[in-house]
Write a protein that holds these residues in place. Sequence first.
Motif, mmCIF file in Angstrom:
data_model
loop_
_atom_site.group_PDB
_atom_site.id
_atom_site.type_symbol
_atom_site.label_atom_id
_atom_site.label_comp_id
_atom_site.label_asym_id
_atom_site.label_seq_id
_atom_site.Cartn_x
_atom_site.Cartn_y
_atom_site.Cartn_z
ATOM 1 N N TYR A 1 -20.486 -128.643 -27.114
ATOM 2 C CA TYR A 1 -20.814 -127.629 -26.006
ATOM 3 C C TYR A 1 -22.114 -128.028 -25.376
ATOM 4 O O TYR A 1 -22.408 -127.088 -24.256
ATOM 5 C CB TYR A 1 -20.807 -125.990 -26.440
ATOM 6 C CG TYR A 1 -19.527 -125.978 -27.160
ATOM 7 C CD1 TYR A 1 -17.925 -126.225 -26.413
ATOM 8 C CD2 TYR A 1 -19.182 -125.416 -28.206
ATOM 9 C CE1 TYR A 1 -17.122 -125.645 -26.924
ATOM 10 C CE2 TYR A 1 -18.137 -125.098 -28.891
ATOM 11 C CZ TYR A 1 -16.981 -125.327 -28.415
ATOM 12 O OH TYR A 1 -15.777 -125.322 -28.934
ATOM 13 N N ASP A 2 -22.982 -128.899 -25.574
ATOM 14 C CA ASP A 2 -24.244 -129.076 -25.002
ATOM 15 C C ASP A 2 -24.976 -127.853 -24.800
ATOM 16 O O ASP A 2 -25.734 -127.839 -23.648
ATOM 17 C CB ASP A 2 -24.085 -129.901 -23.536
ATOM 18 C CG ASP A 2 -23.572 -131.310 -23.731
ATOM 19 O OD1 ASP A 2 -24.093 -132.008 -24.751
ATOM 20 O OD2 ASP A 2 -22.696 -131.838 -23.083
ATOM 21 N N ASP A 3 -24.947 -127.134 -25.774
ATOM 22 C CA ASP A 3 -26.130 -125.936 -25.708
ATOM 23 C C ASP A 3 -27.034 -126.004 -26.691
ATOM 24 O O ASP A 3 -27.206 -127.117 -27.182
ATOM 25 C CB ASP A 3 -25.041 -124.557 -25.927
ATOM 26 C CG ASP A 3 -25.534 -123.513 -25.137
ATOM 27 O OD1 ASP A 3 -26.726 -123.457 -24.790
ATOM 28 O OD2 ASP A 3 -24.611 -122.457 -24.719
ATOM 29 N N PHE B 1 -31.537 -133.232 -25.129
ATOM 30 C CA PHE B 1 -32.804 -133.375 -25.311
ATOM 31 C C PHE B 1 -33.310 -134.514 -24.377
ATOM 32 O O PHE B 1 -34.143 -134.713 -23.692
ATOM 33 C CB PHE B 1 -33.301 -133.891 -26.655
ATOM 34 C CG PHE B 1 -34.620 -134.322 -26.947
ATOM 35 C CD1 PHE B 1 -35.743 -133.244 -26.731
ATOM 36 C CD2 PHE B 1 -34.838 -135.573 -27.001
ATOM 37 C CE1 PHE B 1 -37.123 -133.821 -27.184
ATOM 38 C CE2 PHE B 1 -36.315 -135.998 -27.413
ATOM 39 C CZ PHE B 1 -37.121 -135.058 -27.422
ATOM 40 N N ASN B 2 -32.404 -135.503 -24.494
ATOM 41 C CA ASN B 2 -32.740 -136.909 -23.344
ATOM 42 C C ASN B 2 -32.719 -136.440 -22.265
ATOM 43 O O ASN B 2 -33.587 -136.872 -21.217
ATOM 44 C CB ASN B 2 -31.877 -138.060 -23.711
ATOM 45 C CG ASN B 2 -32.313 -138.660 -25.124
ATOM 46 O OD1 ASN B 2 -33.323 -138.610 -25.566
ATOM 47 N ND2 ASN B 2 -31.352 -139.292 -25.816
ATOM 48 N N SER B 3 -31.615 -135.540 -21.624
ATOM 49 C CA SER B 3 -31.897 -135.275 -20.046
ATOM 50 C C SER B 3 -32.891 -134.337 -19.929
ATOM 51 O O SER B 3 -33.328 -134.490 -18.622
ATOM 52 C CB SER B 3 -30.393 -134.254 -20.149
ATOM 53 O OG SER B 3 -30.109 -133.723 -18.746
ATOM 54 N N TRP B 4 -33.461 -133.487 -20.689
ATOM 55 C CA TRP B 4 -34.735 -132.701 -20.581
ATOM 56 C C TRP B 4 -35.887 -133.816 -20.432
ATOM 57 O O TRP B 4 -36.819 -133.706 -19.572
ATOM 58 C CB TRP B 4 -34.966 -131.718 -21.520
ATOM 59 C CG TRP B 4 -34.049 -130.433 -21.695
ATOM 60 C CD1 TRP B 4 -32.741 -130.447 -21.319
ATOM 61 C CD2 TRP B 4 -34.567 -129.329 -21.677
ATOM 62 N NE1 TRP B 4 -32.395 -129.073 -21.424
ATOM 63 C CE2 TRP B 4 -33.533 -128.325 -21.602
ATOM 64 C CE3 TRP B 4 -35.907 -128.754 -21.867
ATOM 65 C CZ2 TRP B 4 -33.491 -127.085 -21.658
ATOM 66 C CZ3 TRP B 4 -35.852 -127.188 -21.970
ATOM 67 C CH2 TRP B 4 -34.792 -126.384 -21.840
ATOM 68 N N LYS B 5 -35.872 -134.600 -21.329
ATOM 69 C CA LYS B 5 -37.107 -135.697 -21.258
ATOM 70 C C LYS B 5 -37.013 -136.187 -19.938
ATOM 71 O O LYS B 5 -38.158 -136.590 -19.198
ATOM 72 C CB LYS B 5 -36.846 -136.624 -22.166
ATOM 73 C CG LYS B 5 -37.439 -135.864 -23.494
ATOM 74 C CD LYS B 5 -37.616 -137.043 -24.841
ATOM 75 C CE LYS B 5 -37.451 -138.347 -24.503
ATOM 76 N NZ LYS B 5 -37.492 -139.301 -25.540
#
Length: 84
Positions: free
Chosen positions: A30-32, A52-56
């Motif tokens: 769920y990408d949560d 996590f990679n998206s946030w980075k």
Amino acid sequence: MEEDTMATTAIYISELGKNLKKITDDVVNYDDYVIITKPKNRNVVLMSEKEFNSWKETLYLLETEANRAALDESIPQAEAEHEN
């Protein structure tokens, strides 16, 4: 966490081990994220590697003033192209 979409939740670290497989599966599916509460408010956040990679990447893109300005300029252009 039995729903189709996982709501952000918090769990005590003492409960984490009992449900680790299900919790990690839900986080990935769920990408949560899950907040793992620890004594003395030393909490930890569990999220998928994809998230996590998206946030980075987002932090990297917003790192410099030049990048932020370029993004601010390109967003309206992309929205206009999408409308056509």
